[in-house]
Design an enzyme around this catalytic site. Structure first.
Site, PDB file in Angstrom:
ATOM      1  N   ASP A   1      -4.315   2.841  -0.672  1.00 41.85           N
ATOM      2  CA  ASP A   1      -3.846   2.297   0.595  1.00 41.85           C
ATOM      3  C   ASP A   1      -4.427   3.158   1.719  1.00 41.85           C
ATOM      4  OD1 ASP A   1      -2.409   4.625   0.634  1.00 41.85           O
ATOM      5  OD2 ASP A   1      -0.455   3.693   0.404  1.00 41.85           O
TER       6      ASP A   1
ATOM      7  N   ASP B   1       1.613  -4.034  -6.375  1.00 41.34           N
ATOM      8  CA  ASP B   1       1.961  -2.636  -6.662  1.00 41.34           C
ATOM      9  C   ASP B   1       3.372  -2.399  -6.173  1.00 41.34           C
ATOM     10  OD1 ASP B   1       2.056  -0.458  -4.185  1.00 41.34           O
ATOM     11  OD2 ASP B   1       1.097  -2.344  -3.656  1.00 41.34           O
TER      12      ASP B   1
END
Length: 376
Positions: free
Chosen positions: A92, A271
């Site tokens: 991320d 996720d």
């Protein structure tokens, strides 16, 4: 990166596909275990590879930047070599920390100034610096820098934040054009759709993101406290706009039921810290509901943790033994529960894929949702 869309379920928008990167293939739909600091908590890499067996895991740019720092990762040859993981990794961008560390940061048009949660030192994240950090970490899929808005969020703030996220996206892409790869393999780039829980903003953001023609597309700003129905509604708005030929990643989601419902809406990648975090607190996910292993009812239950046997721990140990480990605060209990939960999550998405390919996903999904919505 390439993405082959192999089959779409005739009764839903569920998809089965395959992503190919320089570190191997990823069969979708897929759940990515979260390895925030170059480790999936409580799990050895050998167990991760051989027992849980994900095609891809996730790392956190903000945390890896602070520790061990990109200088160490570069000396090691990148995150794969540093943590001894030869499969895919996604990082991320720190956008979630813009949301979660609200008391320790200041947002401006230029970027975000963070106060380290470790030592109080100040750090400056801009779209350009984040792209360099992600280059140096070395994940196979890297995310654009964005602002993840809180829930609830008023319309004006959500709109302004969305437009800033779009401007930051343009800066990310311009930076990447001038930025060579740090290592001898390529990286793919996913932008992130924002817009809080406002359908018109989500549609506008999805159209903007689709227009940049990136390798894949992500949906951010959900699973931050909104009702599940709102999450599904926003996902449906977005997937109606996004191109079919690109993978779709719903960030930070979620429960097993959330995952199945969003697969049905056309999401390919997920996720969430839930399977690992909840495991460390004694909650086990199963195909027939959730188990709080700390409950007294399990103290003399000598049956296997889960006869379905998603991983070896499920039949190696009994519920009574696992309850005992939690009661006496032995770390082994958290390890066993974590391996079980991640094994179940990976089983769930792979079973979903089988039913998508077989053409009976909808009936299987509805049956599973009903089964899993129980406390055992």
């Amino acid at each position: 990166m390439t993405f082959d869309l192999l089959h779409t379920d005739p009764e839903t928008q569920a998809r089965a596909g395959k992503i190919q990167t320089d570190h191997g293939s990823i069969e979708t739909p897929i759940f990515m275990p979260v390895g925030t600091q170059a480790t999936v908590k409580a799990v050895h890499q050998r167990e991760l590879r051989e027992d849980i067996n994900p095609d891809i895991i996730l790392g956190n740019t903000y945390h890896l930047y602070l520790r061990p720092h990109t200088d160490i990762l570069k000396k090691a040859g990148g995150i794969h070599k540093f943590m001894n993981w030869d499969r895919n990794i996604l990082t991320d961008s720190g956008g979630y920390q813009v949301y979660s560390l609200a008391n320790n940061r200041k947002i401006t048009e230029e970027g975000v100034k963070f106060k380290s949660h470790i030592d109080g030192s100040m750090h400056w994240f801009t779209p350009e610096t984040v792209m360099q950090i992600e280059r140096d970490i070395g994940a196979d899929i890297i995310m654009a820098f964005d602002e993840c808005t809180p829930y609830p969020c008023d319309y004006g703030y959500a709109k302004d934040s969305m437009h800033m996220t779009h401007r930051w996206l343009d800066r990310c892409m311009n930076a990447l054009k001038e930025m060579p790869y740090t290592y001898d393999y390529s990286q793919s780039f996913f932008p992130i759709i924002q817009g809080s829980t406002y359908k018109d903003l989500r549609k506008q953001s999805a159209e903007y993101i689709a227009g940049v023609n990136a390798d894949g597309n992500a949906i951010g700003g959900l699973s931050v406290g909104e009702p599940a129905e709102e999450m599904y509604a926003m996902t449906e708005v977005v997937t109606a706009v996004l191109p079919h030929e690109k993978p779709r990643y719903l960030m930070g989601v979620g429960t097993p039921i959330n995952i199945l419902e969003n697969i049905a809406l056309g999401i390919d990648m997920f996720d969430c810290v839930m399977p690992t975090r909840n495991a460390r607190n004694g909650m086990l996910f199963t195909a027939h509901g959730t188990i709080n292993i700390k409950n007294k009812k399990w103290e003399d239950d000598f049956s296997a943790i889960d006869e379905a046997n998603y991983t070896w721990v499920d039949t190696e140990y009994s519920k009574a033994y696992l309850k005992h480990l939690f009661k006496v605060n032995e770390f082994l209990g958290r390890q066993i529960a974590t391996i079980h939960n991640l094994g179940f999550y990976l089983w769930l998405v792979r079973e979903a894929r089988k039913h998508i390919l077989a053409g009976d996903f909808k009936s299987w999904k509805n049956m599973m949702v009903k089964q899993m919505d129980k406390r055992l």
